[in-house]
Structures are given as C-alpha cells and as structure tokens.
Write an enzyme that holds these catalytic residues in place. Sequence first.
Site, PDB file in Angstrom:
ATOM      1  N   ARG A  31      -3.380   0.819  -9.783  1.00 60.13           N
ATOM      2  CA  ARG A  31      -2.050   1.831  -9.071  1.00 60.13           C
ATOM      3  C   ARG A  31      -0.680   1.741  -9.907  1.00 60.13           C
ATOM      4  O   ARG A  31      -0.164   2.860  -9.959  1.00 60.13           O
ATOM      5  CB  ARG A  31      -1.731   1.389  -7.770  1.00 60.13           C
ATOM      6  CG  ARG A  31      -3.006   1.570  -6.902  1.00 60.13           C
ATOM      7  CD  ARG A  31      -2.671   1.614  -5.361  1.00 60.13           C
ATOM      8  NE  ARG A  31      -3.810   1.980  -4.527  1.00 60.13           N
ATOM      9  CZ  ARG A  31      -4.123   1.477  -3.424  1.00 60.13           C
ATOM     10  NH1 ARG A  31      -3.209   0.534  -3.003  1.00 60.13           N
ATOM     11  NH2 ARG A  31      -5.139   1.784  -2.801  1.00 60.13           N
ATOM     12  N   ASP A  39       0.907  -1.261   0.034  1.00 60.36           N
ATOM     13  CA  ASP A  39      -0.057   0.048   0.096  1.00 60.36           C
ATOM     14  C   ASP A  39       0.791   1.359  -0.053  1.00 60.36           C
ATOM     15  O   ASP A  39       0.362   2.613  -0.118  1.00 60.36           O
ATOM     16  CB  ASP A  39      -0.953   0.194   1.257  1.00 60.36           C
ATOM     17  CG  ASP A  39      -2.165  -1.131   1.093  1.00 60.36           C
ATOM     18  OD1 ASP A  39      -2.410  -1.367  -0.005  1.00 60.36           O
ATOM     19  OD2 ASP A  39      -2.458  -1.440   2.143  1.00 60.36           O
ATOM     20  N   LYS A  79      -6.085  -2.935  -7.012  1.00 61.18           N
ATOM     21  CA  LYS A  79      -6.536  -2.092  -5.933  1.00 61.18           C
ATOM     22  C   LYS A  79      -7.600  -1.311  -6.238  1.00 61.18           C
ATOM     23  O   LYS A  79      -8.197  -1.499  -7.181  1.00 61.18           O
ATOM     24  CB  LYS A  79      -5.347  -1.353  -5.476  1.00 61.18           C
ATOM     25  CG  LYS A  79      -4.043  -2.322  -4.888  1.00 61.18           C
ATOM     26  CD  LYS A  79      -4.644  -3.041  -3.687  1.00 61.18           C
ATOM     27  CE  LYS A  79      -3.503  -3.677  -2.806  1.00 61.18           C
ATOM     28  NZ  LYS A  79      -3.937  -4.440  -1.666  1.00 61.18           N
ATOM     29  N   ARG A 109      -4.825   6.271  -1.910  1.00 62.44           N
ATOM     30  CA  ARG A 109      -3.742   6.239  -1.753  1.00 62.44           C
ATOM     31  C   ARG A 109      -2.882   7.062  -2.768  1.00 62.44           C
ATOM     32  O   ARG A 109      -1.635   7.455  -2.692  1.00 62.44           O
ATOM     33  CB  ARG A 109      -3.175   4.885  -1.728  1.00 62.44           C
ATOM     34  CG  ARG A 109      -3.668   4.215  -0.187  1.00 62.44           C
ATOM     35  CD  ARG A 109      -2.909   2.786   0.026  1.00 62.44           C
ATOM     36  NE  ARG A 109      -3.613   2.216   1.005  1.00 62.44           N
ATOM     37  CZ  ARG A 109      -3.416   2.412   2.360  1.00 62.44           C
ATOM     38  NH1 ARG A 109      -2.617   3.294   2.938  1.00 62.44           N
ATOM     39  NH2 ARG A 109      -4.077   1.794   3.218  1.00 62.44           N
TER      40      ARG A 109
END
Length: 189
Positions: A110, A79, A106, A152
Amino acid sequence: AFLIAAGLMLKKTKFHFKNVLFNKTRMGFVDSLIEMGAKIKICNIIKKYNEKTCDIIVSCSNDLRGVVLDSDRVVKMIDEIPIFSIIACFANGRTIIKGVNELRYKESDRVRSIYDNLSNMGADISLRDSEIIINGGNKLYNTTINHFNDHRILMAFEVLSLYLNKKLPDYNSLVRISFPPIMIGMSNC
C-alpha cells in the site's frame, strides 16, 4: 472512513452518520482529521448492548492543515492510511505519516500503491524509510489509477475520483470485500 472523507472533500456537503460504533481504539482516523481542522462533530454518545455508539456529523472542510502521525497513531488507523493520504494532499502544509512498514504487507504494497498513484496525479509525495511525506496544496490531475487488486486503494481513489468529477470503472466485486452493499444509516442534512 471513505464516506467521512467524501463528506470532507465534496463541496457544500454535510453528512450525518447515525449509530456508529464508538470504540476509542478505532477512532485514530477521525481524531487525526479533527487535529487537521476537519469539521467533524461527534455527538449522541450512548451505551447500547455493552457497546458505545455515536453520531458523526461531517461537513466540507477546505482549510485543513498538515499533521505528523506517529507510529502509535498509524497503528490505530492502519487501514485508513490510503484515504488519509488523499486527504493530506488537500491540507495546507506538510503531513508526515510515520511507521508505515506494515502497509507494505497488506493486500498490496500500500505504501507503493499510494505513492505511485498520487505522484502520477501530481501530488508532492515522497517516501523516506518508513514514512510517507505529503506536501499538500498541489492540484491533482485525472489519470489511470492502478488499484493493484487492493480494495482499500480502490475505494480511496474512488473518493478522489468523486472530487475530481472522474468516473472510475465499476469494481463492485473488489469493493465488496470490505464494503458490502448494505443500507447505510446516513442522511444528507
């Protein structure tokens, strides 16, 4: 991770985080930064309520060096790869992040999010099979960030915007997914 990254990147900064959970299986991000030469000190390790805690002291670090992260380490910091990729842009030399395929599944892809945003900012970044390759040292430029509704990605680029002195729009509802507004035991040293 995002606050640690801010402490590393922002000039004349020193943060002292107190009573942080010290779980060796979740320290991949910090261990990788220390390997890069980051000014991070872990101290006051104590066992409290069957868990270890520690203090983490972070200082601005402008002489980082690139590293190679194997897939085992990436699992321990999956993460944190978006913010780690941003830090790698400021390291001297090449950083290779292996085994990143899980990041494609995710809240967003990402890998693609990191690549698209950093390359639009002027980073020397490439993708190869299941690897992200970043050659540090290029000047990054302000640009519109596409966060792909991924908290994130947004938080990672929010830290970069602090470094670049650019304000991103207010995305509090998205950030609250993993970073709720709480009192943080943090003081400037």
